[in-house]
Design an enzyme around this catalytic site. Structure first.
Site, PDB file in Angstrom:
ATOM      1  N   GLY A  13       0.805  -1.220   0.000  1.00  0.00           N
ATOM      2  CA  GLY A  13       0.000   0.000   0.000  1.00  0.00           C
ATOM      3  C   GLY A  13       0.837   1.269   0.000  1.00  0.00           C
ATOM      4  O   GLY A  13       2.066   1.244  -0.177  1.00  0.00           O
ATOM      5  N   VAL A  61      -5.481 -11.066   5.172  1.00  0.00           N
ATOM      6  CA  VAL A  61      -5.320 -11.246   6.626  1.00  0.00           C
ATOM      7  C   VAL A  61      -6.523 -11.946   7.261  1.00  0.00           C
ATOM      8  O   VAL A  61      -6.449 -12.388   8.395  1.00  0.00           O
ATOM      9  CB  VAL A  61      -5.041  -9.917   7.382  1.00  0.00           C
ATOM     10  CG1 VAL A  61      -3.660  -9.396   7.069  1.00  0.00           C
ATOM     11  CG2 VAL A  61      -6.120  -8.883   7.109  1.00  0.00           C
ATOM     12  N   TYR A 190     -14.852   2.617  11.425  1.00  0.00           N
ATOM     13  CA  TYR A 190     -13.410   2.498  11.163  1.00  0.00           C
ATOM     14  C   TYR A 190     -12.608   2.784  12.431  1.00  0.00           C
ATOM     15  O   TYR A 190     -11.718   2.020  12.812  1.00  0.00           O
ATOM     16  CB  TYR A 190     -13.009   3.473  10.042  1.00  0.00           C
ATOM     17  CG  TYR A 190     -11.500   3.656   9.906  1.00  0.00           C
ATOM     18  CD1 TYR A 190     -10.697   2.630   9.420  1.00  0.00           C
ATOM     19  CD2 TYR A 190     -10.886   4.867  10.277  1.00  0.00           C
ATOM     20  CE1 TYR A 190      -9.314   2.797   9.303  1.00  0.00           C
ATOM     21  CE2 TYR A 190      -9.510   5.038  10.161  1.00  0.00           C
ATOM     22  CZ  TYR A 190      -8.728   3.999   9.675  1.00  0.00           C
ATOM     23  OH  TYR A 190      -7.362   4.160   9.573  1.00  0.00           O
TER      24      TYR A 190
HETATM   25  N1  LIG Z   1      -3.182   7.025   5.219  1.00  0.00           N
HETATM   26  C1  LIG Z   1      -3.607   7.583   6.349  1.00  0.00           C
HETATM   27  O1  LIG Z   1      -3.923   8.786   6.401  1.00  0.00           O
HETATM   28  C2  LIG Z   1      -3.658   6.781   7.626  1.00  0.00           C
HETATM   29  C3  LIG Z   1      -3.967   7.446   8.813  1.00  0.00           C
HETATM   30  C4  LIG Z   1      -4.057   6.712   9.989  1.00  0.00           C
HETATM   31  C5  LIG Z   1      -3.812   5.341   9.970  1.00  0.00           C
HETATM   32  N2  LIG Z   1      -3.521   4.729   8.784  1.00  0.00           N
HETATM   33  C6  LIG Z   1      -3.320   3.270   8.813  1.00  0.00           C
HETATM   34  O2  LIG Z   1      -2.146   2.950   8.089  1.00  0.00           O
HETATM   35  C7  LIG Z   1      -2.299   1.678   7.462  1.00  0.00           C
HETATM   36  C8  LIG Z   1      -1.885   1.753   6.012  1.00  0.00           C
HETATM   37  O3  LIG Z   1      -2.683   2.727   5.364  1.00  0.00           O
HETATM   38  P1  LIG Z   1      -2.386   3.224   3.881  1.00  0.00           P
HETATM   39  O4  LIG Z   1      -2.748   4.657   3.848  1.00  0.00           O
HETATM   40  O5  LIG Z   1      -1.029   2.799   3.426  1.00  0.00           O
HETATM   41  O6  LIG Z   1      -3.532   2.439   3.108  1.00  0.00           O
HETATM   42  P2  LIG Z   1      -3.496   1.639   1.716  1.00  0.00           P
HETATM   43  O7  LIG Z   1      -4.912   1.304   1.417  1.00  0.00           O
HETATM   44  O8  LIG Z   1      -2.701   2.341   0.692  1.00  0.00           O
HETATM   45  O9  LIG Z   1      -2.694   0.316   2.121  1.00  0.00           O
HETATM   46  C9  LIG Z   1      -3.300  -0.753   2.775  1.00  0.00           C
HETATM   47  C10 LIG Z   1      -2.773  -2.024   2.133  1.00  0.00           C
HETATM   48  O10 LIG Z   1      -3.419  -3.119   2.797  1.00  0.00           O
HETATM   49  C11 LIG Z   1      -3.862  -4.038   1.820  1.00  0.00           C
HETATM   50  N3  LIG Z   1      -5.013  -4.739   2.361  1.00  0.00           N
HETATM   51  C12 LIG Z   1      -6.278  -4.249   2.561  1.00  0.00           C
HETATM   52  N4  LIG Z   1      -7.069  -5.220   3.042  1.00  0.00           N
HETATM   53  C13 LIG Z   1      -6.284  -6.324   3.171  1.00  0.00           C
HETATM   54  C14 LIG Z   1      -6.535  -7.651   3.598  1.00  0.00           C
HETATM   55  N5  LIG Z   1      -7.768  -8.041   3.954  1.00  0.00           N
HETATM   56  N6  LIG Z   1      -5.503  -8.533   3.615  1.00  0.00           N
HETATM   57  C15 LIG Z   1      -4.254  -8.161   3.215  1.00  0.00           C
HETATM   58  N7  LIG Z   1      -3.976  -6.937   2.773  1.00  0.00           N
HETATM   59  C16 LIG Z   1      -4.985  -6.018   2.742  1.00  0.00           C
HETATM   60  C17 LIG Z   1      -4.206  -3.220   0.588  1.00  0.00           C
HETATM   61  O11 LIG Z   1      -4.133  -3.991  -0.611  1.00  0.00           O
HETATM   62  C18 LIG Z   1      -3.151  -2.132   0.645  1.00  0.00           C
HETATM   63  O12 LIG Z   1      -2.003  -2.491  -0.129  1.00  0.00           O
HETATM   64  C19 LIG Z   1      -3.748   1.255   7.700  1.00  0.00           C
HETATM   65  O13 LIG Z   1      -3.778   0.342   8.759  1.00  0.00           O
HETATM   66  C20 LIG Z   1      -4.445   2.537   8.098  1.00  0.00           C
HETATM   67  O14 LIG Z   1      -5.540   2.290   8.971  1.00  0.00           O
HETATM   68  C21 LIG Z   1      -3.433   5.412   7.615  1.00  0.00           C
END
Ligand SMILES: NC(=O)c1ccc[n+]([C@@H]2O[C@H](COP(=O)([O-])OP(=O)(O)OC[C@H]3O[C@@H](n4cnc5c(N)ncnc54)[C@H](O)[C@@H]3O)[C@@H](O)[C@H]2O)c1
Length: 366
Positions: A13, A61, A190
């Site tokens: 991601g 997952v 969420y």
């Molecule tokens: N981007 C933000 O602003 C932000 C803020 C707070 C927390 N987060 C947390 O950071 C983490 C990463 O976020 P991101 O922005 O890189 O999001 P993203 O959607 O770009 O990356 C998430 C990755 O997880 C994978 N994924 C989703 N569901 C899945 C599953 N069931 N099994 C395996 N893989 C799965 C997706 O394919 C993706 O590659 C998340 O846990 C999110 O809650 C992000």
């Protein structure tokens, strides 16, 4: 630190793929476990090629067996748990899916780590990509100086243009940076699932199979955030809208405040949490600490994308449960991890806009 394996869920991601590159000097092998979610990567996503000593496993997952197999084979000493469903609004419509992936996925990860440990894996450290969403509304001070969670704003107040949270009988509230000591008050499905991830990891880690570091990210932005996912990442969504010729619509009075933290700063916080001699005890906020209004950020982004700075409307619309003021108190991150953000909002927005323009020009659509 070099003879070690890191296991990254969600490593394909936005944040995860940059983490892979940043971790290389710290570990000998990296295993990425990611289902290439179509909402993030598109329907026909191909496995990413990370190069180096990085293995990619396409897996979900929520598939307990596949996850257990991957963790047992990797025997990681460092786990970064990033895989998640991430859309706040979408989470109200699909609470089962959000729970299944975010909560059950974390539970399956914990069980996989236990089985791996019994099979000879080292005691590992799990670093959670947590979220500031667990706080709900941000922190405020009462006229007497007490720190309180801002109360949820009612639809009646919002439709009457009374945007600032009000605590009945306590006078006007003054917004302030949110410290980790603020009691969590998640305001979306969420957010509740992200808090459950923390609880599960902390409660099960007490049995000694692994140690935990919990980071609570503010709004992460920068190059690489999915431009096609309409459910998350306000600045990516704005970029897609501007590049496809649409005017931006900004909610409430334009003065909603967010703390935008650049992706490379978030990645350096993950590396710091993974490599610190001891993990920080309790959650740690990761943000820029800078309060930016949505209007201010939209104007700068419009300009950097080559559009007219005023090509937006402030519509007065609102989303029930939306947060008015979210800014991190990052003092614990600095004192416990020696971490500080390095990229200013101005530099970060330029970098995002340049990348979004290139991507749009290359792909012809988003
Ligand atoms: N981007 C933000 O602003 C932000 C803020 C707070 C927390 N987060 C947390 O950071 C983490 C990463 O976020 P991101 O922005 O890189 O999001 P993203 O959607 O770009 O990356 C998430 C990755 O997880 C994978 N994924 C989703 N569901 C899945 C599953 N069931 N099994 C395996 N893989 C799965 C997706 O394919 C993706 O590659 C998340 O846990 C999110 O809650 C992000």
């Amino acid at each position: 630190m070099t003879d070690r394996t890191a296991f990254i869920t969600g490593g394909a991601g936005f944040i995860g793929s940059r983490l892979v590159a940043a971790l290389r000097p710290h570990v000998s092998r990296i295993v990425v476990f990611d289902n290439l979610h179509p909402q993030v990567h598109g329907a026909d996503a191909q496995p990413p090629s990370f190069g180096g000593e990085t293995e990619f496993i396409r897996g979900d997952v929520t598939d307990a067996e596949a996850l257990r197999e991957a963790v047992c084979a990797a025997k990681p000493s460092l786990v970064f748990h990033l895989a998640a469903e991430t859309g706040t609004g979408q989470s109200y419509d699909e609470p089962a899916r959000y729970n299944n992936v975010n909560v059950m996925g974390t539970a399956w990860l914990i069980e996989a780590l236990r089985v791996a440990r019994k099979g000879g894996a080292p005691k590992c450290r799990v670093v959670l990509a947590g979220s500031r969403a667990v706080y709900g509304e941000g922190a405020y001070r009462t006229p007497e100086g007490d720190l309180v969670v801002g109360p949820v704003r009612t639809p009646e107040d919002l439709s009457a243009g009374r945007y600032l949270p009000v605590l009945q009988g306590r006078g006007a509230l003054t917004p302030c940076p949110t410290p980790e000591a603020l009691t969590p008050a998640p305001a979306s499905v969420y957010a509740s699932t992200k808090l459950m991830q923390e609880y599960l990891l902390e409660q099960c880690g007490a049995e000694g199979d692994y140690e935990v570091a919990i980071l609570r990210f503010q709004n992460v932005y920068g190059p690489g955030q999915s431009l096609r996912n309409p459910y998350t990442g306000v600045l990516s969504i704005f970029s897609s809208q501007v590049l496809s010729g649409r005017a931006l619509e900004i909610y409430e009075d334009g003065e909603i405040v967010r703390d935008f933290v650049f992706v490379d700063d978030v990645v350096s916080s993950l590396v710091a949490a993974g490599t610190a001699e001891t993990p920080p005890s309790g959650p740690v906020n990761i943000g820029s600490g800078y309060p930016a209004t949505i209007r201010e950020v939209a104007e700068t982004l419009l300009e950097r994308l080559g559009a007219t700075r005023s090509n937006y409307s402030v519509s007065g619309k609102f989303r029930p449960g939306d947060i008015r003021y979210a800014v991190a108190d990052i003092s614990r991150a600095t004192s416990l991890l020696g971490w500080t953000p390095k990229v200013s909002l101005d530099e970060g927005l330029t970098s995002l806009a340049d990348w979004a323009k290139e991507t749009y020009a290359r792909e012809g659509r988003l």
